[in-house]
Design a protein around this motif. Structure first.
Motif, mmCIF file in Angstrom:
data_model
loop_
_atom_site.group_PDB
_atom_site.id
_atom_site.type_symbol
_atom_site.label_atom_id
_atom_site.label_comp_id
_atom_site.label_asym_id
_atom_site.label_seq_id
_atom_site.Cartn_x
_atom_site.Cartn_y
_atom_site.Cartn_z
ATOM 1 N N GLU A 40 0.861 -1.178 0.000
ATOM 2 C CA GLU A 40 0.000 0.000 0.000
ATOM 3 C C GLU A 40 0.907 1.241 0.000
ATOM 4 O O GLU A 40 1.953 1.248 0.652
ATOM 5 C CB GLU A 40 -0.884 0.001 1.254
ATOM 6 C CG GLU A 40 -1.838 1.185 1.309
ATOM 7 C CD GLU A 40 -2.712 1.140 2.563
ATOM 8 O OE1 GLU A 40 -3.798 1.726 2.548
ATOM 9 O OE2 GLU A 40 -2.275 0.514 3.567
ATOM 10 N N TRP A 42 0.955 5.379 0.645
ATOM 11 C CA TRP A 42 0.281 6.556 1.213
ATOM 12 C C TRP A 42 0.978 7.791 0.609
ATOM 13 O O TRP A 42 2.166 7.986 0.823
ATOM 14 C CB TRP A 42 0.427 6.582 2.732
ATOM 15 C CG TRP A 42 0.064 5.281 3.420
ATOM 16 C CD1 TRP A 42 0.830 4.178 3.543
ATOM 17 C CD2 TRP A 42 -1.150 5.003 4.088
ATOM 18 N NE1 TRP A 42 0.181 3.210 4.245
ATOM 19 C CE2 TRP A 42 -1.061 3.694 4.613
ATOM 20 C CE3 TRP A 42 -2.335 5.735 4.333
ATOM 21 C CZ2 TRP A 42 -2.081 3.095 5.338
ATOM 22 C CZ3 TRP A 42 -3.338 5.133 5.065
ATOM 23 C CH2 TRP A 42 -3.226 3.834 5.561
ATOM 24 N N TYR A 47 -2.208 11.482 2.858
ATOM 25 C CA TYR A 47 -1.978 10.036 2.780
ATOM 26 C C TYR A 47 -3.007 9.349 1.869
ATOM 27 O O TYR A 47 -3.691 8.393 2.256
ATOM 28 C CB TYR A 47 -2.015 9.402 4.173
ATOM 29 C CG TYR A 47 -1.004 9.994 5.135
ATOM 30 C CD1 TYR A 47 0.369 9.898 4.876
ATOM 31 C CD2 TYR A 47 -1.433 10.673 6.278
ATOM 32 C CE1 TYR A 47 1.287 10.454 5.755
ATOM 33 C CE2 TYR A 47 -0.520 11.237 7.152
ATOM 34 C CZ TYR A 47 0.851 11.130 6.885
ATOM 35 O OH TYR A 47 1.754 11.668 7.758
ATOM 36 N N ARG A 49 -4.422 6.899 -0.809
ATOM 37 C CA ARG A 49 -4.075 5.472 -0.838
ATOM 38 C C ARG A 49 -4.020 4.905 -2.251
ATOM 39 O O ARG A 49 -4.913 5.124 -3.055
ATOM 40 C CB ARG A 49 -5.092 4.675 -0.025
ATOM 41 C CG ARG A 49 -5.229 5.165 1.412
ATOM 42 C CD ARG A 49 -6.333 4.437 2.136
ATOM 43 N NE ARG A 49 -6.109 3.003 2.147
ATOM 44 C CZ ARG A 49 -6.704 2.131 1.330
ATOM 45 N NH1 ARG A 49 -7.601 2.578 0.482
ATOM 46 N NH2 ARG A 49 -6.445 0.854 1.397
ATOM 47 N N TYR A 51 -2.861 0.889 -3.972
ATOM 48 C CA TYR A 51 -2.515 -0.475 -3.522
ATOM 49 C C TYR A 51 -2.638 -1.433 -4.706
ATOM 50 O O TYR A 51 -3.245 -1.126 -5.743
ATOM 51 C CB TYR A 51 -3.424 -0.917 -2.371
ATOM 52 C CG TYR A 51 -4.903 -0.722 -2.636
ATOM 53 C CD1 TYR A 51 -5.663 -1.710 -3.250
ATOM 54 C CD2 TYR A 51 -5.533 0.480 -2.260
ATOM 55 C CE1 TYR A 51 -7.014 -1.509 -3.488
ATOM 56 C CE2 TYR A 51 -6.873 0.684 -2.497
ATOM 57 C CZ TYR A 51 -7.623 -0.325 -3.104
ATOM 58 O OH TYR A 51 -8.951 -0.145 -3.347
ATOM 59 N N TYR A 55 -3.137 -6.692 -2.074
ATOM 60 C CA TYR A 55 -3.597 -5.970 -0.889
ATOM 61 C C TYR A 55 -5.129 -5.958 -0.761
ATOM 62 O O TYR A 55 -5.666 -5.722 0.318
ATOM 63 C CB TYR A 55 -3.074 -4.529 -0.933
ATOM 64 C CG TYR A 55 -3.345 -3.736 0.317
ATOM 65 C CD1 TYR A 55 -2.461 -3.777 1.401
ATOM 66 C CD2 TYR A 55 -4.477 -2.932 0.429
ATOM 67 C CE1 TYR A 55 -2.714 -3.046 2.551
ATOM 68 C CE2 TYR A 55 -4.729 -2.199 1.577
ATOM 69 C CZ TYR A 55 -3.837 -2.254 2.633
ATOM 70 O OH TYR A 55 -4.095 -1.535 3.770
ATOM 71 N N GLY A 72 -6.265 8.554 3.694
ATOM 72 C CA GLY A 72 -6.218 7.370 4.540
ATOM 73 C C GLY A 72 -7.188 7.418 5.693
ATOM 74 O O GLY A 72 -7.744 6.399 6.102
ATOM 75 N N CYS A 75 -10.583 5.905 4.885
ATOM 76 C CA CYS A 75 -10.634 4.436 4.783
ATOM 77 C C CYS A 75 -10.462 3.779 6.140
ATOM 78 O O CYS A 75 -11.223 2.897 6.519
ATOM 79 C CB CYS A 75 -9.560 3.950 3.814
ATOM 80 S SG CYS A 75 -9.492 2.139 3.652
ATOM 81 N N TRP A 76 -9.448 4.172 6.877
ATOM 82 C CA TRP A 76 -9.097 3.483 8.124
ATOM 83 C C TRP A 76 -9.396 4.366 9.331
ATOM 84 O O TRP A 76 -8.599 4.481 10.257
ATOM 85 C CB TRP A 76 -7.624 3.098 8.129
ATOM 86 C CG TRP A 76 -7.260 2.096 7.063
ATOM 87 C CD1 TRP A 76 -6.415 2.289 6.037
ATOM 88 C CD2 TRP A 76 -7.737 0.769 6.963
ATOM 89 N NE1 TRP A 76 -6.315 1.158 5.254
ATOM 90 C CE2 TRP A 76 -7.131 0.188 5.821
ATOM 91 C CE3 TRP A 76 -8.631 -0.021 7.709
ATOM 92 C CZ2 TRP A 76 -7.386 -1.112 5.414
ATOM 93 C CZ3 TRP A 76 -8.873 -1.327 7.290
ATOM 94 C CH2 TRP A 76 -8.262 -1.852 6.165
ATOM 95 N N TYR A 121 6.443 0.826 7.570
ATOM 96 C CA TYR A 121 6.208 2.093 6.889
ATOM 97 C C TYR A 121 7.590 2.667 6.519
ATOM 98 O O TYR A 121 8.398 3.005 7.401
ATOM 99 C CB TYR A 121 5.484 3.078 7.805
ATOM 100 C CG TYR A 121 4.030 2.733 8.057
ATOM 101 C CD1 TYR A 121 3.315 1.953 7.154
ATOM 102 C CD2 TYR A 121 3.357 3.220 9.182
ATOM 103 C CE1 TYR A 121 1.999 1.642 7.384
ATOM 104 C CE2 TYR A 121 2.029 2.916 9.420
ATOM 105 C CZ TYR A 121 1.354 2.121 8.509
ATOM 106 O OH TYR A 121 0.034 1.814 8.724
ATOM 107 N N CYS A 136 4.310 0.985 2.135
ATOM 108 C CA CYS A 136 3.972 0.002 3.185
ATOM 109 C C CYS A 136 3.892 -1.391 2.581
ATOM 110 O O CYS A 136 3.011 -1.670 1.760
ATOM 111 C CB CYS A 136 2.652 0.355 3.863
ATOM 112 S SG CYS A 136 2.114 -0.896 5.060
#
Length: 863
Positions: A40, A42, A47, A49, A51, A55, A72, A75-76, A121, A136
C-alpha cells in the motif's frame, strides 16, 4: 488494479493527474502493481491510498474500491488513532517503522474484527529530497496467531484428562469449562449440559460467562419440547447447530470483547469410540470473528476434547461402580448360596450393604402375601434387632409400606424434610442425612423391601448398586416359597404328564383315522416305525412295521430309496406330484400314481433322525386325464376330417351353383327377343339366389375354420392394413372411410385381423341406408387390449337386438331388402374371441352404431 488505476480519474483526488506525478511515485506504483506481496502507498499530506491486487483482501468487503486515491483517514478511520501517528512520524523523520503481529481492530466486513499484521512504513522520497509518501509492505498474520492461540487452548483441554484420570463426571465438566475460560477471546461463553440414560431431558452441569437459571442457561431442557437451545435437532442429526442471538435469550457476554456475542454453536458430545450421545456443549462465538471453517474446526475439536474428558470420567465412575458392584454382588451371592437359614442369609446381605454402601444400618422386610404385611427379617449395622415398632409394616404405611405399594425405589438426601420418613426427631438425634429404599420384585411379584439409612450424601449410584443385588435377594426370599410349593408342583407335573400322554394317544388315533396314507421311517435304512391303515391299504396290506423299506417293499428299491436317502442326508423335504410307482398288490404288479410328501424329522440337536411320509393315490385322476388327452387327439383328427369334408363339400356344392348361374345367363341371351321384363327379372332373382347360396357356403366354411385354422403370427401395421382393406372394398365416391392416427403395430395373424375389419366396414356400408355413408376408425388403449372402434352414420340398431346381431344367420333386415348371409358379425365375434379378445356395440335407433374390437396386445396361442 493496474487496469483500474489506468481508468481512474486521478484529477478528482488528492494525488492529482497522472501527468503531474513525480518520478518517485511512478516508480513506487510500478513496483507496487508488479509485486505479488500486499503493498500500500500513502501519498501526500493526506496520505492518499494506492494499492495492488495482493492488498485487496485486506480491505474486506466494504473498503474496496471506493477508497482508492482517497485520504487514509477516510478508509481506516477506526484505527487512525493508531496508525496516523506512525505515518506522521515517518513523514516527519524520514525513518522507517517495523511492526510485527500488530493488533488492529478493523471494520472491513460490517463489524469490528480482530486482526493482526506485520508491516513496515518506509519513506518515499520526492525529487526535492522531501518525503512525498510512505511505502507500506504488509502481511496479515491473523490466521496464524489465532490458530496458535486456539491450539494452546485445545492442548489444555486435551491435557486435563491425563492430569486427572480419577476425576468424576462433575469434576470433568467443571475443569473443562475452567480451561475454556482461558480462551475467552474465542469462546465468549459456554454451557455444558449432560444427558442421563433414563431421563428425557438435559441438565446443566457447568457454565462459563452465564449464571445458571438465566434465559439462556435453564437448569433443565426437555429434548422433545425444545427450549433455549435446539438440543432435539442436534440429537437427531448428530451435527452441530448454529444459533443466532434473539431477544428472549437475554444478553450474551462477549468474552474479552466489549461487544455482546451475536451467535453461538451447539455441539453434540458423544462417548469416546461410541455413537451414544452424552450431552451438549454450547459455545459463544467471538463478536470480533466470523464463524468461518477454521473457527468451526476449533469448536469441533474443543467439543471433542470435552467429550473425551467426560467419557474418561464416566469410565472411571463406571469402573469404580463395577468394582463396588462386584464386591457387593460377591458378598450377597456368598450369603445366599450358604446352607444357613433364610434369616441368617438376609442378615449377611444387610451386613454387605452396610459395608459397601456407606450405610449406618440396613434392613430387609419380607412380604406376607396372605396378610399384605411386610415382616422385618434381617437388620445389620447400627441396629441388629428385628422386633419393635417396625417389625410389621402394612403395605402402604410409612416409607417402607409406600415403597412396597408403588414398587418404586426412593432416595432422599434430606431426611429431616422428607414427608415419607417417619421419626424426624430420631433422625436428627442420630445425624441421619440420607435414606434409600428399594423394592424386591421377582417375576413381576413383590417379595419384600430392603432399605438403608446413611449419615453421608448418597447419589444415584447407590440405587444402581441396590438394583444389582435386588433380584438375587428377591430370588433368595422366593426360594423358601418354592420349597413349600414343590409338592404341589410335583402333583401338577404328574397331571401334565398324563395330559401329554392323552394328547399323544389322541394324535395317534387321528393318524390311524386319516384318509391319507401316513407312515414314519427311522434311521438311514428307513425302517418302518409306524404305518396307518390307509398306508397299509395303499401297499397291498403287507406287514411292514419294523422292517427296512428295501425289505418290506422291494419293488420300490430303485425308485423310492434314492429319494428317501436324499431327504435324510440333505434335510430338505421332497414333494412328489403324480409320480408313477410300480406296486405289488395282491400278487400283481401295477402302475400307480401318487402325490406325496417326504418330510424330515429332527431330533433335539437338529439332526435328521427319520422321515414322515404322507401319500395320496391319484391313479384314477391320472388315468382319467390320459383318457381325456386321447379323446382330444381323436377330436383333433375328426376336426381335420371335417375341414377336408367342408372343403370338398363347398367345392362340390359351388360347382353346380356356378353352372346354374351360367345357364341362366345363356338362356337369357338365347331368348332375349322372346323374354319380357318380368321374365328377365325372374332370371336376375334366380342368379341372386345362386350368389346368396354361394356366399352362404363361403360364410359357413369361414365360420367353421375361424377357431381351428390358425395362421403364422407376424408384425402387422394396423394403419396400413386398414388402408389396404379400404382399397379392397372400393366404397362409392360419396361414401368415406376415415382412419384415425396412432394405429399400433401388432404381433398378430394378418388375414383373420383383416377379415374382421373387412366384415365390419362392408357391413356398415351395406346397412348405411344413405349415399354419403361415413365410417370413422379409431384406436384407444384399454390395458392389455387395443380398443379398435368403427363408428358409422347409419340408421343405428335397437338395443334390444344388440345380443342377437352376433348370432349366426341373424339379420335385422329382410334378405330381399338387404343382401346378406347373417354370418359376417358372428364370424367377427368368433375370430376375435378365439384370439383372446372380445367385441361390443354401442348404438341407438337413428344415431348410428359404434362397433368395438378389443384385440389383445400380446398374441394368444391356439387353445
Amino acid at each position: 488494479m493496474a487496469q483500474r488505476m489506468r481508468e481512474f480519474d486521478w484529477a478528482g483526488c488528492p494525488v492529482g493527474p497522472v501527468e503531474h506525478w513525480p518520478q518517485s511515485l511512478r516508480t513506487a506504483v510500478s513496483i507496487c502493481l508488479s509485486s505479488r506481496h500486499p503493498i500500500e502507498i500513502w501519498w501526500g499530506p493526506e496520505y492518499a491510498r494506492l494499492y495492488n491486487d495482493a492488498y485487496r483482501p485486506i480491505l474486506g468487503a466494504h473498503k474496496h474500491p471506493q477508497f482508492l486515491g482517497r485520504p487514509g483517514r477516510e478508509c481506516w478511520g477506526e484505527i487512525w488513532d493508531v496508525i496516523g501517528p506512525m505515518l506522521d512520524s515517518v513523514r516527519d523523520t524520514g525513518k522507517a517503522t517495523w511492526s510485527e503481529d500488530f493488533p488492529l481492530m478493523l471494520t472491513r466486513n460490517g463489524y469490528v474484527e480482530e486482526t493482526y499484521f506485520t508491516f513496515s512504513y518506509a519513506p518515499l522520497w520526492s525529487e526535492d529530497g522531501s518525503v512525498g509518501g510512505i511505502f507500506c509492505a504488509c502481511a496479515e498474520t491473523t490466521a496464524r496467531l489465532i490458530s496458535e492461540r486456539r491450539l494452546r487452548l485445545l492442548r489444555g483441554l486435551g491435557a486435563q484428562t491425563a492430569e486427572a484420570p480419577t476425576a468424576t463426571v462433575k469434576d470433568a465438566c467443571e475443569q473443562s469449562l475452567k480451561t475454556l475460560a482461558g480462551g475467552r477471546k474465542d469462546v465468549s461463553f459456554a454451557l455444558l449440559y449432560l444427558l442421563s440414560p433414563d431421563e428425557p431431558e438435559a441438565h446443566l452441569a457447568a457454565t462459563l460467562g452465564l449464571d445458571p437459571g438465566g434465559p439462556a442457561s435453564p437448569e433443565r431442557i426437555k429434548l422433545q419440547e425444545g427450549g433455549a437451545w435446539p438440543f432435539a435437532e442436534v440429537a437427531r442429526t448428530h451435527q452441530p447447530a448454529r444459533v443466532p442471538w434473539s431477544e428472549p435469550l437475554g444478553t450474551w457476554p462477549g468474552g474479552e470483547w466489549p461487544e455482546p456475542s451475536r451467535e453461538a454453536v451447539v455441539h453434540p458430545l458423544f462417548r469416546s469410540g461410541e455413537n451414544a450421545l452424552q450431552g451438549f456443549l454450547v459455545m459463544g462465538v467471538s463478536p470480533r470473528r466470523a464463524l468461518d471453517e477454521a473457527y468451526r474446526d476449533f469448536f469441533d475439536l474443543a467439543a471433542g476434547h470435552v467429550a473425551t474428558a467426560i467419557s474418561s470420567a464416566r469410565v472411571y465412575e463406571e469402573t469404580r461402580y463395577g468394582t463396588r458392584r462386584a464386591q457387593l454382588g460377591a458378598d450377597v451371592g456368598a450369603a445366599l448360596t450358604s446352607s444357613a437359614s433364610l434369616h441368617d442369609q438376609l442378615r449377611r446381605c444387610c451386613e454387605a450393604i452396610v459395608r459397601h454402601l456407606d450405610a449406618a444400618f440396613a434392613r430387609i422386610w419380607v412380604l406376607d402375601p396372605t396378610q399384605d404385611v411386610l415382616e422385618l427379617r434381617a437388620s445389620a449395622g447400627l441396629y441388629t434387632h428385628i422386633d419393635g415398632a417396625h417389625s410389621r409394616v402394612p403395605v402402604g404405611a410409612l416409607k417402607i409400606g409406600l415403597i412396597a405399594q408403588t414398587r418404586q425405589p426412593h432416595l432422599t438426601n434430606d431426611v429431616l424434610n422428607d414427608s415419607r420418613v417417619g421419626d424426624k426427631a430420631w433422625a436428627a438425634r442420630e445425624g441421619m442425612r440420607s435414606f434409600v429404599g428399594y423394592p424386591l420384585i421377582v417375576d413381576g411379584k413383590l417379595s419384600g423391601v430392603m432399605a438403608l439409612f446413611s449419615r453421608s450424601v448418597l447419589d444415584a449410584e447407590t440405587l444402581r448398586l441396590l438394583a444389582s443385588v435386588a433380584n438375587s435377594i428377591g430370588v433368595g426370599i422366593e426360594r423358601k416359597r418354592v420349597e413349600d410349593e414343590r409338592t404341589e408342583l410335583l402333583v401338577r407335573e404328574q397331571a401334565a404328564l398324563a395330559e401329554a400322554e392323552r394328547q399323544r394317544s389322541r394324535l395317534e388315533t387321528l393318524f390311524l383315522q386319516a384318509p391319507a396314507g401316513i407312515c414314519v421311517l427311522r434311521g438311514s435304512d428307513h425302517v418302518f416305525e409306524f404305518a396307518n391303515p390307509r398306508y397299509l391299504q395303499l401297499i397291498g396290506d403287507r406287514d411292514v412295521v419294523g422292517k427296512p423299506l428295501r425289505e418290506a417293499l422291494p419293488e420300490l428299491q430303485e425308485l423310492i430309496v434314492p429319494l428317501l436317502d436324499r431327504v435324510y442326508s440333505g434335510g430338505e423335504p421332497f414333494y412328489g406330484d403324480e409320480l408313477r410307482v410300480p406296486l405289488l398288490r395282491q400278487g400283481r404288479l401295477e402302475d400307480c400314481y401318487f402325490n406325496f410328501i417326504y418330510q424330515p424329522i429332527y431330533d433335539a440337536t437338529r439332526t435328521v433322525e427319520g422321515i414322515a411320509v404322507i401319500a395320496f393315490e391319484v391313479s384314477e385322476q391320472v388315468r382319467a386325464r390320459q383318457r381325456s388327452e386321447r379323446l382330444t387327439q381323436e377330436l383333433e383328427a375328426t376336426n381335420q376330417d371335417l375341414d377336408q369334408f367342408a372343403y370338398v363339400a363347398s367345392h362340390d356344392l359351388k360347382a353346380p351353383l356356378r353352372g346354374i348361374a351360367s345357364l341362366s345367363e345363356w338362356i337369357e341371351e338365347g331368348l332375349a327377343d322372346k323374354m319380357n321384363d318380368e321374365t328377365r327379372n325372374q332370371m336376375r332373382l334366380l342368379r341372386g339366389r345362386v350368389h346368396r347360396l354361394e356366399a352362404l357356403i363361403n360364410g359357413i366354411l369361414s365360420y367353421s375354420r375361424a377357431s381351428r385354422m390358425r395362421e403364422k403370427v407376424e408384425t402387422v401395421d394396423v394403419g396400413a392394413l386398414l388402408a389396404e382393406s379400404r382399397d379392397l372394398l372400393a366404397p362409392p365416391p360419396e361414401a368415406s372411410i376415415v382412419i384415425g392416427g396412432g394405429m399400433p403395430t401388432l404381433q398378430a395373424e394378418r388375414v383373420p385381423l383383416q377379415q374382421v375389419f373387412l366384415n365390419l366396414m362392408s357391413n356398415a356400408l351395406k346397412h348405411a341406408g344413405r349415399a354419403d355413408a361415413r365410417i370413422e376408425i379409431a384406436c384407444a388403449d384399454a390395458g392389455a387390449f387395443h380398443d379398435f372402434s368403427l363408428k358409422d352414420n347409419g340408421p343405428g340398431i335397437d338395443p334390444r337386438f344388440h345380443d342377437r346381431i352376433w348370432g349366426i344367420f341373424q339379420t335385422l333386415e329382410a334378405r330381399d331388402k338387404v343382401e346378406g348371409t347373417g354370418i359376417g358379425l358372428s364370424l367377427v365375434k368368433k375370430i376375435v374371441e378365439t384370439r383372446g379378445g372380445r367385441v361390443a356395440i354401442e348404438s341407438e335407433l337413428g344415431a348410428g352404431a359404434t362397433f368395438h374390437v378389443f384385440w389383445p396386445k400380446q398374441p394368444k396361442g391356439p387353445a
